[in-house]
Design an enzyme around this catalytic site. Structure first.
Site, short mmCIF file in Angstrom:
data_model
loop_
_atom_site.label_atom_id
_atom_site.label_comp_id
_atom_site.label_asym_id
_atom_site.label_seq_id
_atom_site.Cartn_x
_atom_site.Cartn_y
_atom_site.Cartn_z
N ASP A 15 0.87 -1.30 -0.07
CA ASP A 15 -0.01 0.02 0.00
C ASP A 15 0.91 1.19 0.04
O ASP A 15 0.66 2.07 0.93
CB ASP A 15 -1.03 0.12 1.16
CG ASP A 15 -2.04 0.98 0.98
OD1 ASP A 15 -2.52 1.27 0.06
OD2 ASP A 15 -2.50 1.36 2.15
N ASN B 156 1.64 6.86 3.16
CA ASN B 156 2.32 5.70 3.87
C ASN B 156 3.92 6.16 3.91
O ASN B 156 4.63 5.25 4.15
CB ASN B 156 1.99 4.57 3.70
CG ASN B 156 0.90 3.91 4.24
OD1 ASN B 156 0.10 4.33 5.16
ND2 ASN B 156 0.15 3.04 3.48
N ASP C 126 3.48 1.81 8.04
CA ASP C 126 2.28 1.02 7.85
C ASP C 126 2.21 -0.10 7.03
O ASP C 126 1.88 0.08 5.68
CB ASP C 126 1.14 2.05 7.58
CG ASP C 126 -0.14 0.99 7.80
OD1 ASP C 126 -0.43 0.05 8.13
OD2 ASP C 126 -1.29 1.78 7.56
#
Length: 327
Positions: free
Chosen positions: A202, A207, A219
């Protein structure tokens, strides 16, 4: 707990501080809820020390083995001196902690600002970082964490929306469009036959923390087996020409550490399509969490479904276009 109460509603400031103090820290009574919907994340002040980040995992999403595998990957990356924010290891040698009915992890707080991808040098630096990450990620597979594939992100998402959310007036269009879309995606994935490696999963601007002139990844909650391009395409923006230039900068840095299969460029719109399908289903699956109707009030409205249908049509058209070309 009442029938209508969501588990996360029990995460009061007192509960959060009690959980942190159960690991030997003394809180200074300052807690700050951070932006997070899938899990719940808090900054917790610590007496005579730097604040900590406490992440409480959504019940039922990941198994203990899957969470520990994510933690191990983050720590492995840190062992290779990659700038990744990894969970703290407690005195018993574990990273996955328990308090009450919750599983949680503690992280050091790291400051920083959002990356500026308009600067080619920053994309070059990101490419080098992801090349290093994927070189490590390619050494062995995850044993417990899933793959990003057509079944989990595509077919299961479509089935869930079709059976639980799509309004009757959009049902036929939705079924026709998703049937066509899934068929196209299946053909493209089979044609490319990508290699699946351990990825961040992701890797978007939210992030990435930019500090001390370098990116820091945070994360890894969505870390999974996926094609390498999964960690690259979300940094691209704008028209095709601009995206090609951005991609060229990223791959220049990436290729210093790992060869990139240019055939995976065909998967950019494939992965975008899967993300669109999965995002809609994710909102639907989380609708019983009070945070979701509050923060995503536009979901499940006639306007949302009308725009979603249009978005699916646009994705089918985008999949017919030739892939991005490097300048």
């Amino acid at each position: 707990m009442t029938v209508s109460e969501h588990p996360f509603e029990r995460l009061t400031p007192d509960f959060v501080m009690d959980a942190v103090e159960s690991r030997g820290f003394r809180c200074d009574c300052r807690t700050l809820a951070l932006n997070s919907y899938e899990n719940r994340v808090y900054q917790v002040g610590i007496e005579e020390g730097e604040p900590l980040i406490a992440k409480f995992y959504r019940p039922g999403r990941w198994s203990d083995a899957q969470i520990l595998e994510e933690h191990a990957f983050a720590l492995e990356l840190c062992d290779h001196e990659l700038p990744v924010v990894a969970p703290l290891i407690d005195h018993t040698g574990t990273t996955l902690l328990h308090f009450g009915d919750f599983r949680f992890a503690l992280y050091p707080r790291r400051g920083g600002h959002a990356p500026e991808f308009d600067h080619g040098d920053n994309l070059l630096i990101m490419g080098r970082l992801l090349g290093r990450l994927h070189r490590i990620g390619a050494t062995r597979p995850f044993s417990h964490r899933p793959r990003l594939d057509l079944d989990t992100f595509g077919r299961e998402s479509v089935s869930f929306i079709r059976e639980n959310f799509i309004p009757a007036e959009y049902h036929d269009n939705y079924v026709a469009l998703t049937t066509e879309l899934l068929h196209i995606l299946d053909e493209l994935i089979n044609a490319v036959a990508p290699r699946y490696i351990r990825t961040h999963g992701d890797c978007h601007a939210g992030n990435i923390l930019w500090r001390e002139d370098a990116p820091h990844l945070v994360d890894l909650d969505d870390a999974r087996m996926a094609p390498a391009i999964q960690d690259l395409w979300m940094m691209l923006s704008g028209k095709r020409r601009r995206q090609s230039l951005q991609l060229s900068e990223i791959l220049e840095g990436y290729s210093e550490f790992l060869d990139f299969s240019v055939g995976e460029l065909r998967l950019i719109e494939v992965l975008r399509s899967l993300r669109i399908l999965h995002y809609s289903a994710w909102l639907g699956r989380r609708w019983s969490d009070p945070a979701f109707p509050h923060h995503f009030s536009w979901f499940n409205t006639p306007r949302y479904w009308s725009e979603h249908i249009l978005e699916l049509r646009e994705q089918i058209a985008a999949l017919q276009e030739p892939p991005l070309q490097l300048p």
